[in-house]
Design a protein around this motif. Structure first.
Motif: not given
Length: 50
Positions: A11-17, A19-28, A46-48
């Motif tokens: 449900s995140c906009r950075h999710w891709a086929n 289970n790849q994350c397409t965000a340019s950076s990750i903040y946890i 990073t979730f949007e």
């Protein structure tokens, strides 16, 4: 730094086929302002929503 970041939150906009994350950076962060001892005690800022 990891080249392949996987995420199952589709449900995140950075999710891709596959289970790849397409965000340019990750903040946890730590969950509830305490030091984390497991992944359940962290939050992905990073979730949007798609």
């Amino acid at each position: 730094m990891a080249k392949d970041v996987l995420c199952e939150v589709n449900s995140c906009r950075h999710w891709a086929n596959e289970n790849q994350c397409t965000a340019s950076s990750i903040y946890i962060t730590n969950h509830q302002q305490k030091q984390a001892h497991s992944s359940a005690e962290t939050d992905c800022k990073t979730f949007e929503t798609k």
